[in-house]
Enzyme design. Structure first.
Site, PDB file in Angstrom:
ATOM      1  N   HIS A  29       0.814  -1.225   0.000  1.00 10.67           N
ATOM      2  CA  HIS A  29       0.000   0.000   0.000  1.00 10.67           C
ATOM      3  C   HIS A  29       0.849   1.278   0.000  1.00 10.67           C
ATOM      4  O   HIS A  29       0.310   2.362  -0.209  1.00 10.67           O
ATOM      5  CB  HIS A  29      -0.906   0.055   1.237  1.00 10.67           C
ATOM      6  CG  HIS A  29      -1.964  -1.008   1.273  1.00 10.67           C
ATOM      7  ND1 HIS A  29      -2.816  -1.235   0.217  1.00 10.67           N
ATOM      8  CD2 HIS A  29      -2.306  -1.896   2.241  1.00 10.67           C
ATOM      9  CE1 HIS A  29      -3.649  -2.232   0.543  1.00 10.67           C
ATOM     10  NE2 HIS A  29      -3.360  -2.648   1.754  1.00 10.67           N
ATOM     11  N   HIS A  70      -6.492  -6.931  -0.100  1.00 10.28           N
ATOM     12  CA  HIS A  70      -6.571  -5.494  -0.402  1.00 10.28           C
ATOM     13  C   HIS A  70      -5.864  -5.192  -1.720  1.00 10.28           C
ATOM     14  O   HIS A  70      -4.992  -5.953  -2.149  1.00 10.28           O
ATOM     15  CB  HIS A  70      -5.933  -4.691   0.742  1.00 10.28           C
ATOM     16  CG  HIS A  70      -6.550  -4.972   2.078  1.00 10.28           C
ATOM     17  ND1 HIS A  70      -5.999  -5.863   2.979  1.00 10.28           N
ATOM     18  CD2 HIS A  70      -7.675  -4.507   2.646  1.00 10.28           C
ATOM     19  CE1 HIS A  70      -6.766  -5.914   4.066  1.00 10.28           C
ATOM     20  NE2 HIS A  70      -7.794  -5.107   3.889  1.00 10.28           N
ATOM     21  N   ASP A  93      -3.109 -10.620  -1.887  1.00  9.64           N
ATOM     22  CA  ASP A  93      -3.601 -10.005  -0.649  1.00  9.64           C
ATOM     23  C   ASP A  93      -5.039  -9.514  -0.904  1.00  9.64           C
ATOM     24  O   ASP A  93      -5.369  -9.116  -2.024  1.00  9.64           O
ATOM     25  CB  ASP A  93      -2.695  -8.823  -0.276  1.00  9.64           C
ATOM     26  CG  ASP A  93      -3.032  -8.220   1.079  1.00  9.64           C
ATOM     27  OD1 ASP A  93      -2.335  -8.539   2.050  1.00  9.64           O
ATOM     28  OD2 ASP A  93      -3.994  -7.417   1.154  1.00  9.64           O
TER      29      ASP A  93
HETATM   30 ZN    ZN Z   1      -4.166  -6.827   2.992  1.00  9.62          ZN
END
Ligand code: ZN
Length: 367
Positions: free
Chosen positions: A140, A179, A177
């Protein structure tokens, strides 16, 4: 009883990764406390791998920390200065939802360095494949700030360093993942030599990124593939996504290296994700990427660890992934295999529609 490894699988881990502290930053209404992202979640993976006897079948790789110069391949100097200043004081928030304690700058360099060490060991032939079990995670982190527990873009920095120092050419990234791998996408959006595929829960985090129509920029158009799946997706949806998007896209790209951003938060017991994968499903996805790497790039496969917040379930997912990578089997009973019996594990029409949208957006022809 452990069945011996048939491949040399490198394993990166370091005690320093467990010294990185986090906080959810929910004040002032609730007392400060650890974030969902904790040392224990990752330590338990390492401990199960060791206690099951699998660690003895892996090749230990000591992580080499990245330098500030390495981090500047992606991040801005202003952001790195800010991280260093907070790390030398009492810690702080690297950006969005990314609270950390003192000393995390050095640990973040060692985490990104762990990913780089895994990639290097695979490219030099020291090992056949490798897994970097690092903290803090990385996918991220964006150019100018940290997001979602991530300080530095571990995977992106590892690929950039390998490109500069080892001359690796085309790299395919598969991010499973739960996300969206927004930082990795930003790093490679305009890069035609890096295919960045992210499978994620639709609009989970970050909510404004990860859309099907985001396909890259400039010379990199077509080499960003976002595969948002509806919440509630199980192995049927993920394997359909592999059959019809991940595998044909990676084959079409012809990479020299495959890198996986491996989070276990699409697991059926994860507190942050709403997907239904079992440890067996993570093993199957590992088999798929391992076979792709065998077919396309002499087995060169490196994985770097991202999220996964069920401290009980994630260790079993990690164990099964490492078994598939190495060929060793620890024959540990999975106490959570009941996830495979959850209703709606099979592909549903609305999940098929979600995969169809990506097939259409990228002109992928079904095999
Ligand atoms: Zn994640």
């Amino acid at each position: 009883m452990v069945t011996p490894a048939t491949r040399r699988t490198g394993f990166v881990c370091d005690e320093a990764y467990f010294a990185h502290t986090t906080d959810e930053g929910l004040g002032p209404w609730v007392a400060p406390g650890p974030a969902f992202e904790t040392p224990a979640g990752k330590r338990r993976i390492r401990d199960l791998v060791r206690d099951a006897g699998l660690l003895a079948e892996l090749v230990p790789l000591a992580p080499e920390p990245l330098t500030r110069q390495d981090a500047l391949r992606f991040h801005t100097a202003e952001y790195l200065d800010r991280l260093v200043a907070m790390s030398q004081a009492e810690g702080g928030n690297a950006g969005e939802d990314t609270w950390f304690g003192p000393g995390s700058w050095e640990i973040a360099l060692l985490a990104a360095g762990g990913a780089a060490t895994a990639v290097r060991a695979v490219l030099t032939g020291e090992v056949d494949n490798a897994y970097a079990l690092v903290r803090p995670p990385g996918h991220h982190a964006e150019r100018h700030w940290g997001r979602g527990y991530c300080l530095l873009a571990n995977l992106a920095l590892a690929v950039m360093k390998a490109r500069d120092e080892l001359g690796v050419g085309r790299v395919a990234v598969v991010d499973w993942d739960v996300h969206h791998g927004n930082g990795t996408e930003q790093a490679f959006a305009a890069d035609p030599e890096t295919l960045a595929i992210s499978l994620h829960q639709d609009r989970l985090y970050p909510r404004e990124t990860g859309w099907v129509q985001h396909v890259g920029e400039g010379a990199g158009v077509g080499t960003t593939i976002n595969l948002p799946l509806p919440s509630g997706s199980g192995s049927g949806a993920y394997l359909d996504a592999f059959d019809r998007v991940v595998e044909p896209a990676v084959r079409r790209f012809r990479p020299d290296l495959v890198v996986v951003a491996s989070g276990f938060d699409a697991g059926g017991l994860d507190p942050l994700g709403r997907m239904m994968l079992s440890a067996g499903a993570f093993a199957e996805m590992t088999r798929r990427v391992r076979n792709l790497a065998d077919e396309l790039c002499a087995g060169r496969l490196a994985m770097t660890h991202e999220g996964g917040y069920s401290e009980l379930h994630a260790p079993f997912c990690g164990l099964r992934v490492l078994e598939e990578m190495s060929g060793a089997s620890a024959e540990v009973e999975d106490p959570f295999d009941f996830i495979d019996d959850y209703g709606a594990q099979a592909l549903t029409p609305h999940q098929r529609d979600a995969v169809d949208a990506v097939v259409r957006a990228h002109g992928l022809v079904q095999a």
